[in-house]
Design a protein around this motif. Sequence first.
Motif, short mmCIF file in Angstrom:
data_model
loop_
_atom_site.label_atom_id
_atom_site.label_comp_id
_atom_site.label_asym_id
_atom_site.label_seq_id
_atom_site.Cartn_x
_atom_site.Cartn_y
_atom_site.Cartn_z
N LYS A 227 0.82 -1.22 0.00
CA LYS A 227 0.00 0.00 0.00
C LYS A 227 0.85 1.27 0.00
CE LYS A 227 -3.93 2.29 2.16
NZ LYS A 227 -5.04 2.21 3.14
N PRO A 228 1.85 1.41 0.88
CA PRO A 228 2.66 2.63 0.83
C PRO A 228 3.40 2.81 -0.49
CG PRO A 228 3.00 1.46 2.90
CD PRO A 228 2.24 0.54 1.99
N VAL A 229 3.78 1.71 -1.13
CA VAL A 229 4.46 1.80 -2.43
C VAL A 229 3.51 2.38 -3.47
CG1 VAL A 229 5.57 0.48 -4.27
CG2 VAL A 229 5.98 -0.14 -1.89
N VAL A 230 2.26 1.94 -3.43
CA VAL A 230 1.27 2.40 -4.41
C VAL A 230 0.92 3.87 -4.19
CG1 VAL A 230 -1.08 2.08 -5.27
CG2 VAL A 230 0.32 0.10 -4.70
N THR A 231 0.63 4.23 -2.95
CA THR A 231 0.12 5.58 -2.68
C THR A 231 1.22 6.62 -2.52
OG1 THR A 231 0.02 5.06 -0.30
CG2 THR A 231 -1.99 4.70 -1.62
N ASP A 232 2.33 6.26 -1.90
CA ASP A 232 3.39 7.24 -1.64
C ASP A 232 4.46 7.25 -2.74
OD1 ASP A 232 2.02 7.70 0.69
OD2 ASP A 232 3.35 6.49 1.95
N ILE A 241 -4.96 0.85 -4.98
CA ILE A 241 -4.45 -0.28 -4.19
C ILE A 241 -5.16 -1.56 -4.59
CG2 ILE A 241 -4.21 -1.22 -1.86
CD1 ILE A 241 -4.18 1.75 -0.92
N SER A 242 -6.48 -1.47 -4.76
CA SER A 242 -7.25 -2.65 -5.17
C SER A 242 -6.83 -3.15 -6.54
CB SER A 242 -8.75 -2.31 -5.17
OG SER A 242 -9.18 -1.95 -3.88
N VAL A 243 -6.53 -2.22 -7.45
CA VAL A 243 -6.09 -2.61 -8.79
C VAL A 243 -4.76 -3.36 -8.72
CG1 VAL A 243 -5.39 -1.76 -11.07
CG2 VAL A 243 -7.30 -0.67 -9.85
N VAL A 244 -3.84 -2.84 -7.92
CA VAL A 244 -2.53 -3.48 -7.78
C VAL A 244 -2.67 -4.86 -7.16
CG1 VAL A 244 -0.31 -3.34 -6.59
CG2 VAL A 244 -1.26 -1.32 -7.69
N LEU A 285 11.57 -4.01 -9.62
CA LEU A 285 10.34 -3.38 -9.14
C LEU A 285 10.65 -2.24 -8.18
CD1 LEU A 285 7.28 -3.20 -8.89
CD2 LEU A 285 7.35 -5.09 -7.25
N ALA A 286 11.64 -2.44 -7.31
CA ALA A 286 12.04 -1.38 -6.38
C ALA A 286 12.57 -0.16 -7.14
CB ALA A 286 13.10 -1.91 -5.41
N ALA A 287 13.33 -0.40 -8.19
CA ALA A 287 13.92 0.70 -8.94
C ALA A 287 12.89 1.47 -9.76
CB ALA A 287 15.02 0.17 -9.86
N LEU A 288 11.82 0.79 -10.19
CA LEU A 288 10.84 1.41 -11.08
C LEU A 288 9.49 1.66 -10.42
CD1 LEU A 288 11.53 -0.65 -14.35
CD2 LEU A 288 12.45 1.59 -13.71
N VAL A 293 3.10 2.64 -14.66
CA VAL A 293 2.95 1.56 -15.64
C VAL A 293 3.89 0.41 -15.32
CG1 VAL A 293 3.20 0.93 -18.07
CG2 VAL A 293 2.17 3.12 -17.45
N ALA A 294 5.13 0.73 -14.99
CA ALA A 294 6.10 -0.31 -14.63
C ALA A 294 5.66 -1.03 -13.36
CB ALA A 294 7.48 0.30 -14.44
N LEU A 295 5.15 -0.29 -12.39
CA LEU A 295 4.68 -0.89 -11.14
C LEU A 295 3.57 -1.89 -11.41
CD1 LEU A 295 4.48 -1.01 -8.01
CD2 LEU A 295 2.85 0.90 -8.17
N LEU A 296 2.57 -1.50 -12.19
CA LEU A 296 1.44 -2.38 -12.47
C LEU A 296 1.89 -3.63 -13.23
CD1 LEU A 296 -1.21 0.30 -13.53
CD2 LEU A 296 -1.00 -0.85 -11.32
N THR A 297 2.78 -3.47 -14.18
CA THR A 297 3.26 -4.61 -14.96
C THR A 297 4.06 -5.57 -14.11
OG1 THR A 297 3.35 -3.23 -16.96
CG2 THR A 297 4.60 -5.29 -16.98
N LEU A 298 4.98 -5.03 -13.34
CA LEU A 298 5.88 -5.89 -12.56
C LEU A 298 5.17 -6.57 -11.40
CD1 LEU A 298 9.05 -3.65 -12.62
CD2 LEU A 298 8.81 -5.92 -13.63
#
Length: 392
Positions: A227-232, A241-244, A285-288, A293-298
């Motif tokens: 959650k913090p990765v998605v929002t922050d 968050i639900s999509v991720v 994933l940490a780097a991107l 878009v990269a977050l959702l894909t990875l």
Amino acid sequence: MSLPLYLLAMAVFAMGTSEFMLAGLVPDIAADLDVTVGTAGTLTSAFAIGMVVGAPLMAGLARNWPGRSGLLGFVLMFLAAHVVGAATSSFPVLFATRVVAALANAGFLAVALTTAATLVSADKKGRALAVLLSGTTVATIAGVPGGSVLGTLFGWRATFWAVAVFCLPAAIGILKGIPARRGQQDAADGPALRSELAQLRSPRLLLVMLLGALVNAATFASFTFLKPVVTDTAGLGELWISVVLMLFGVGSFAGVTVAGRLSDQRPGLVIAAGGPLLLVGWPVLAALADEPVALLTLVFVQGGLSFALGSTLITRVLYEAAGAPTMAGSYATAAFNVGAAVGPLVAATTLSTPVGNLGPLWASGLLVAVALLIAFPLRTVIAAGRRTEVLR
């Protein structure tokens, strides 16, 4: 695959929703109960610890029970724990309900895994496990994101109430679809409990349990603190968050499905191909993570790789523990949840480091690296596949 196997998967769906749902609720629980996010994250570890302790304990107790009655009792125990958890305003009480729910889940899953193995031929344990785990992956696709939406709109307690309600059709399904077998007769015809416990001295069994635990630790290390990765970090809104979580679930479903076709005959291929990709995926994933878009894909890719590799290793536990027909499911459950307990604890220690919210992703990469370092020199043992079963 038989209908009773899918009915068991329906119950696993309800329980999987509970096990994974905290990934979207931890910050809200922390704020409501006046604890830190790291402390609230230990609720995931509490559940996992209860699963680790409860798997062999409950399986040992239930090995002489009528199978359907045992499964039903565990589901009702799980339901009651969520009712209390939804109503409490005390973090220690909520923590305790997570342990109780985990004991029920552990007992159910240990018996269900053993039951599933008896519903298919000896060389299809991987496919049976894939059906059961599909309940968990569907939970991450529908149950967990749905719970996250409920938590966002109506508060985290609504999600706990929803899980309790979902237990009701699962209980009805068990009553209607699972044969009323006599657990005592089955246990009497098989090895003694002491003989089954002695299987834990097998180096091959301990190896695959350790590897399964490490890979699952990596999965939960990141999943608990997404959650913090998605929002922050990525700067996306709360509803993303639900999509991720859903993307992670779709990936995990795909991974389990593919691995279910391969893990019986070619486990070495899954591990050799999936392991290095999973290792590389976490730091990428940490780097991107700041690129949506990269977050959702990875997240989708890592979900698939994590569950493909993890389910293959857990299938190997069932094969290596073939001499423990009533306890093998508990060994697989314990291995899975040792990782689920350790992962969030390791990840929580990284949140206060300079990498902050990205710490859990780096921790996941480290855990997979440890698993591969252990697995590489022993790859021929792990890749024994069906030969292990044939030689028994």
